[in-house]
Design a protein around this motif. Structure first.
Motif, PDB file in Angstrom:
ATOM      1  N   ASP A 113       0.786  -1.237   0.000  1.00  0.00           N
ATOM      2  CA  ASP A 113       0.000   0.000   0.000  1.00  0.00           C
ATOM      3  C   ASP A 113       0.817   1.285   0.000  1.00  0.00           C
ATOM      4  O   ASP A 113       0.245   2.371   0.013  1.00  0.00           O
ATOM      5  CB  ASP A 113      -0.948   0.022   1.201  1.00  0.00           C
ATOM      6  CG  ASP A 113      -0.211  -0.101   2.529  1.00  0.00           C
ATOM      7  OD1 ASP A 113       1.030   0.014   2.541  1.00  0.00           O
ATOM      8  OD2 ASP A 113      -0.879  -0.316   3.552  1.00  0.00           O
ATOM      9  N   THR A 114       2.134   1.192  -0.007  1.00  0.00           N
ATOM     10  CA  THR A 114       2.956   2.396   0.112  1.00  0.00           C
ATOM     11  C   THR A 114       4.062   2.409  -0.938  1.00  0.00           C
ATOM     12  O   THR A 114       4.689   1.386  -1.196  1.00  0.00           O
ATOM     13  CB  THR A 114       3.585   2.498   1.515  1.00  0.00           C
ATOM     14  OG1 THR A 114       2.557   2.400   2.505  1.00  0.00           O
ATOM     15  CG2 THR A 114       4.316   3.821   1.691  1.00  0.00           C
ATOM     16  N   THR A 142       1.464   6.756   1.176  1.00  0.00           N
ATOM     17  CA  THR A 142       0.414   5.748   1.062  1.00  0.00           C
ATOM     18  C   THR A 142      -0.716   6.374   0.279  1.00  0.00           C
ATOM     19  O   THR A 142      -1.372   7.305   0.731  1.00  0.00           O
ATOM     20  CB  THR A 142      -0.065   5.303   2.448  1.00  0.00           C
ATOM     21  OG1 THR A 142       1.041   4.757   3.162  1.00  0.00           O
ATOM     22  CG2 THR A 142      -1.159   4.248   2.343  1.00  0.00           C
ATOM     23  N   SER A 144      -3.855   5.483  -2.387  1.00  0.00           N
ATOM     24  CA  SER A 144      -4.697   4.501  -3.064  1.00  0.00           C
ATOM     25  C   SER A 144      -5.139   4.967  -4.451  1.00  0.00           C
ATOM     26  O   SER A 144      -5.656   4.188  -5.240  1.00  0.00           O
ATOM     27  CB  SER A 144      -5.938   4.200  -2.215  1.00  0.00           C
ATOM     28  OG  SER A 144      -6.704   5.375  -2.032  1.00  0.00           O
ATOM     29  N   GLY A 213       4.069   1.233   5.969  1.00  0.00           N
ATOM     30  CA  GLY A 213       3.519   2.570   5.757  1.00  0.00           C
ATOM     31  C   GLY A 213       4.633   3.605   5.761  1.00  0.00           C
ATOM     32  O   GLY A 213       5.745   3.372   5.297  1.00  0.00           O
ATOM     33  N   THR A 214       4.336   4.768   6.337  1.00  0.00           N
ATOM     34  CA  THR A 214       5.338   5.830   6.445  1.00  0.00           C
ATOM     35  C   THR A 214       5.866   5.949   7.873  1.00  0.00           C
ATOM     36  O   THR A 214       6.461   6.966   8.238  1.00  0.00           O
ATOM     37  CB  THR A 214       4.749   7.179   5.990  1.00  0.00           C
ATOM     38  OG1 THR A 214       3.563   7.459   6.753  1.00  0.00           O
ATOM     39  CG2 THR A 214       4.388   7.137   4.504  1.00  0.00           C
TER      40      THR A 214
END
Length: 405
Positions: A113-114, A142, A144, A213-214
């Motif tokens: 997702d990232t 991230t 979408s 993620g971040t």
């Protein structure tokens, strides 16, 4: 006497013609497979091609001239790679200030997702104007919907230790990085993972972190590193440097090899992992590993088609005598061939033995070679290659040949 001389002369003439023709045939065969070159549009040293899914659309990302380039994976049109905004100004030299400004994009990575970008800052020192890397940064977003305006976030990679150590070798004055970033790059987005390998100068061991993620990277323990040369004695991750990872049978497996790929498709789980150990091609179903063939030169990267395995060759740190792209067959049950076979396309003519193949990717996993959309990036050492050829190459079924992107 004259008759004998004429007979001998005629025989020698036939011998010469036959042998010259035999020599010329392979050359003419290769020349016939050459095609008009496309104008290069994606150039530079491209270490990897990254898959990223946003809003249900599969994209391909690379670091190249212009910073970050991307396009939908289904797009097979030459010259259709777009520029993606970077979170920083690209590196340039300020002559008035006698210093570098901005950052260089080293590579692009992704998990489920990232999207991640690894970048470098540089400084010049001394009257000689020696340029050295001063800082390595990791950025993430991230996203979408693949928004071009959404801001990148600078990820904290210094809270635990310096994850990107660069050390000067005092006997050579070269700078060596004691880190690497690697990913599974699986066709299925849910199986995509990205990791950092770094060296702890205090404990004198390798440490590993996964990107989530971040957020700051999360440290993981790698207790087993697959290494065919080591046989059944698998290596401890803290003592062996991991360069690659692959998803198989519900988990990620880690490899000391730089060339690792699976036969996963967008709809079918992987059944095999294929990997290179020096010049040898190996494969495993997750339980038993077997050697398939000797590729004749260091294996730098691999990619899978339903009926073939493409093998990129060339050492990543020294000049190779026989680099370029080669291939072997692949059976329906996933077993690779035991010897190299010739290409029906112009692959070996375009990506010849003077070029080190940095990466390979099949944008249509599960298809036969001639029906697949394939990509490769190349570079070269010394003066053997053509500078214009450094960059991205592709094969499209509609075009029927390998050519510059």
């Amino acid at each position: 006497m004259k008759t004998k001389i004429k007979t001998v002369a005629y025989t020698l003439l036939l011998f010469v013609i036959f042998n010259l023709t035999s020599c010329w045939q392979p050359i003419f065969y290769e020349i016939r497979k050459d095609v008009k070159p496309e104008e290069p549009t994606v150039s530079g040293v491209i270490p990897n091609i990254t898959r990223y899914t946003a809003d249900g659309v599969e994209y391909l990302f690379v670091s190249a001239d212009g910073g970050i380039r991307y396009k939908p994976a289904a797009n097979n049109i030459h010259g259709s790679w777009f520029l993606y905004p970077t979170p920083f100004a690209l590196a340039s030299y300020d002559f008035q200030a006698s210093s570098f400004v901005g950052q260089q994009v080293i590579s692009v990575f992704a998990n489920s997702d990232t999207l991640y970008v690894l970048s470098a800052e540089y400084v010049s020192t001394g009257s000689e104007g020696i340029t050295i890397p001063s800082n390595i940064n990791l950025w993430g977003k991230t996203n979408s919907t693949l928004s071009l305006t959404e801001e990148w976030k600078l990820i904290d990679t210094t809270s635990t230790l310096n994850m990107f150590p660069i050390v000067k070798e005092y006997n050579t004055d070269y700078y060596t990085n004691f880190f690497n970033v690697f990913q599974t790059n699986s066709p299925m987005a849910a199986h995509r993972h990205t990791y950092i390998c770094t060296y702890d100068s205090v404990t004198l061991k390798y440490r590993y972190f996964e990107l989530i993620g971040t957020n700051p990277p999360v440290e993981i323990t790698i207790s087993r590193v697959e290494d065919a040369i080591a046989g059944d004695t698998y290596l401890d991750g803290s003592k062996a440097r991991v360069y690659s990872a692959a998803y198989l049978n519900g988990s990620v497996r880690f490899y000391s090899s730089r060339a690792v790929v699976t036969d996963e498709t967008f709809t079918e789980e992987a059944k095999h992992i294929y990997y290179g150990e020096s010049t040898a091609l190996w494969y495993t179903d997750g339980t038993t590993a077997s050697m398939a063939l000797n590729a004749g030169e260091y294996i730098s990267c691999l990619e899978v088609c339903s009926d073939a395995i493409l093998i990129g060759r060339g050492a990543t740190f020294i000049e190779s005598k026989d680099a370029g792209i080669v291939k072997t067959t692949r059976e329906e049950n996933g077993t690779p061939g035991s010897f190299l076979v010739p290409f029906a396309t112009n692959a070996s003519f375009q990506i010849s033995e003077v070029y080190t193949v940095l990466t390979l990717l099949n944008a249509t996993p599960g298809y036969p070679e001639l029906s697949s959309s394939l990509y490769s990036s190349v570079s070269f050492y010394s003066t053997n290659g053509v500078f214009k050829n450094i960059g991205l190459w592709s094969y499209y079924p509609e075009r029927g040949n390998w050519n510059r992107e």
